[in-house]
Design a protein around this motif. Structure first.
Motif, PDB file in Angstrom:
ATOM      1  N   VAL A 164      -0.355  -6.758  -5.587  1.00  0.00           N
ATOM      2  CA  VAL A 164      -1.770  -6.828  -5.960  1.00  0.00           C
ATOM      3  C   VAL A 164      -2.319  -8.184  -5.506  1.00  0.00           C
ATOM      4  N   PRO A 165      -2.623  -8.337  -4.219  1.00  0.00           N
ATOM      5  CA  PRO A 165      -3.108  -9.634  -3.725  1.00  0.00           C
ATOM      6  C   PRO A 165      -4.505  -9.981  -4.224  1.00  0.00           C
ATOM      7  N   ASP A 166      -5.301  -8.984  -4.562  1.00  0.00           N
ATOM      8  CA  ASP A 166      -6.656  -9.209  -5.064  1.00  0.00           C
ATOM      9  C   ASP A 166      -6.783  -8.521  -6.416  1.00  0.00           C
ATOM     10  N   VAL A 167      -6.557  -9.280  -7.487  1.00  0.00           N
ATOM     11  CA  VAL A 167      -6.486  -8.675  -8.815  1.00  0.00           C
ATOM     12  C   VAL A 167      -7.844  -8.160  -9.274  1.00  0.00           C
ATOM     13  N   LEU A 168      -8.931  -8.817  -8.879  1.00  0.00           N
ATOM     14  CA  LEU A 168     -10.258  -8.336  -9.274  1.00  0.00           C
ATOM     15  C   LEU A 168     -10.539  -6.977  -8.644  1.00  0.00           C
ATOM     16  N   ARG A 169     -10.232  -6.839  -7.368  1.00  0.00           N
ATOM     17  CA  ARG A 169     -10.440  -5.547  -6.698  1.00  0.00           C
ATOM     18  C   ARG A 169      -9.588  -4.472  -7.367  1.00  0.00           C
ATOM     19  N   PHE A 170      -8.367  -4.849  -7.746  1.00  0.00           N
ATOM     20  CA  PHE A 170      -7.476  -3.919  -8.428  1.00  0.00           C
ATOM     21  C   PHE A 170      -8.103  -3.422  -9.730  1.00  0.00           C
ATOM     22  N   VAL A 171      -8.657  -4.337 -10.505  1.00  0.00           N
ATOM     23  CA  VAL A 171      -9.289  -3.949 -11.777  1.00  0.00           C
ATOM     24  C   VAL A 171     -10.503  -3.065 -11.520  1.00  0.00           C
TER      25      VAL A 171
END
Length: 494
Positions: A164-171
């Motif tokens: 998950v390199p981009d946690v905001l995008r994941f959320v």
């Protein structure tokens, strides 16, 4: 002879005179060159000063444009997030994403998650995160959070590393209607989960602590004087759930929104403590084969000169070790999860090497243990007394009517009115020797503060059922957003 000598002297003088004239001429030429260099240096200095002035003007212009650009981006971000939030609850089932970095405080959310998972109108999703308490060092410990959730049987997604390199995008891909982050401190989690970036969804806060006991350190950058009720997360939150009316009144007094988002529901952690089955990690018997007194020793992380200044671990560690070595009691040490990272700071009064040596000696004893996980409620249920320098452990043992010895550090941040009431249910001492005397007294004579503790729990935490009260508030507020109800649930749901 005399004539020849005079002639030679005269010749020498004429030669010296010519040389002096030559030196004077060269000196004049050098002085002329030097004057030219001085003039050139002066001109260069003037040019540099003009260049510096123009550079300053350019930097100010660029900075101004950058500030204006940043402001424009923030305005656009806020506008987009507001529009996105208005689209929440379009589905019949509300999706709630729990962002978990503080596994040691999971007891504040466990019953709420379980209640949502058992309800047809909620879809809870738990995400385990890395952390860095106090914003110090690299993000770490996601494996600790993951293991703690797995031990409890809580299904969850892992936001870690290259996965998950981009946690905001994941959320965002989870499309939450509600986001529950565990604490108000942006610095404890990935920058991508800062409040201003999460506000695309409706934010809720169930405080990880049962209640705030001290006058918190102001944060001038955010313009808040009370981070317990008026941090950036409090301001952005759709709903904040608090334990008692006193906490809501503090939000009304100190919050820029006058506490309009606060709801009084009690605290789910109190119900976890009430239901805890006793479990004690020290398995050895006493010298005579009987049961020795059980002591929980809890250490706060604020051992430095900043923040709240409650922690006393460096001052009392050796005295507690000496007590344990006598073998007459069993002591379980429960450090605050932020204490170990604090020891790695340059300003720590207890170097890591000193701690490691102490820990080796502590672990070598047969009547000691260390509990650093979130599963500490069973240990509190099993102990005879708690010794603590604060803060949450001043409150939580009182739920179980367990005697509390408050090892108070001089010069700590002052207590709030609620804090004073909580402390009234504890035995206040200033050293380990005094703490030992209190432990012996409550063992033989009982705790004369038990009635004060019961009153504190009744008045400050309310009756059991906090998680269900939170669900009831959420259902009412969601119905109001959907236009199915004419009014929100009100300020006090107890």
């Amino acid at each position: 002879m005399l004539v020849r000598s005079v002639r030679q002297s005269w010749s020498t003088l004429r030669s010296l005179a010519h040389r002096i004239v030559g030196v004077d001429e060269r000196t004049q030429r050098l002085e002329s060159v030097l004057d030219g260099l001085v003039r050139r240096v002066g001109a260069l200095r003037e040019q540099n000063a003009e260049l510096a002035r123009r550079t300053d003007e350019l930097e100010r212009a660029v900075a101004g444009r950058g500030d204006a650009h940043s402001r424009s981006l923030r305005v656009l971000n806020d506008t987009v997030n507001l529009a996105t939030r208005r689209g929440a609850f379009a589905r019949p089932v509300a999706r709630v994403v729990f962002l978990v970095h503080h596994i040691e405080a999971w007891d504040s959310l466990d019953e709420l998650f379980a209640a949502m998972a058992a309800s047809p109108d909620f879809d809870p999703v738990v995400v385990s995160l890395p952390r860095r308490f106090g914003g110090v060092g690299p993000l770490r410990d996601e494996d600790v959070v993951h293991a703690g959730l797995a031990e409890r049987g809580v299904p969850h997604l892992r936001a870690v590393g290259d996965r998950v390199p981009d946690v905001l995008r994941f959320v965002k891909l989870l499309e939450p209607d509600l986001v529950v982050r565990q604490s108000q401190w942006d610095r404890d989690v990935d920058e991508g989960l800062a409040v201003e970036l999460l506000s695309f969804a409706r934010l809720c806060l169930v405080p990880y602590e049962t209640m705030n006991l001290v006058v918190n350190v102001p944060e001038p950058r955010s313009g808040t004087t009370n981070t317990a009720v008026d941090s950036e997360l409090h301001r952005a939150a759709w709903l904040v759930f608090c334990a008692n009316e006193e906490s809501r009144r503090a939000a009304v007094r100190d919050g820029v929104t006058a506490g309009r988002q606060f709801r009084v529901v009690g605290h789910p952690k109190a119900d976890v403590l009430r239901a805890a089955e006793p479990s004690w990690p020290v398995a050895t018997a006493g010298p005579s084969g009987g049961r020795r007194p059980r002591v929980v020793w809890s250490s706060h992380h604020s051992i430095g000169q900043g923040w709240t200044r409650f922690g006393l671990f460096p001052e009392v560690a050796e005295d507690m070790l000496a007590w344990a070595r006598e073998g007459d009691v069993e002591i379980v040490w429960m450090p605050h999860p932020a204490l170990r990272p604090y020891l790695e700071r340059p300003e720590s009064p207890c170097p890591v090497e000193r701690y490691a040596d102490w820990r080796t000696r502590w672990d070598a004893l047969g009547n000691t243990a260390v509990v650093e996980s979130e599963r500490y409620a069973p240990v509190l249920a099993a102990t005879d007394v708690v010794i603590t320098d604060g803060l949450s452990m001043l409150v939580e043992p009182q739920v179980l009517t367990t005697p509390v010895v408050f090892l108070e550090r001089a010069g700590h941040r002052p207590f709030t009115e609620v804090g004073d009431r909580v402390v009234a249910g504890t035995h206040v001492v200033d050293d380990v020797a005094s703490a030992r005397r209190v432990v012996e007294k409550v063992r033989t004579d009982g705790d004369d503060l038990a009635s004060v503790q019961r009153r504190n729990v009744q008045e400050l935490l309310g009756a059991p059922g906090a998680a269900e009260r939170i669900l009831r508030v959420l259902r009412d507020e969601i119905a109001a957003v959907r236009g199915l109800s004419s009014a929100p649930s009100g300020q006090d749901a107890r």
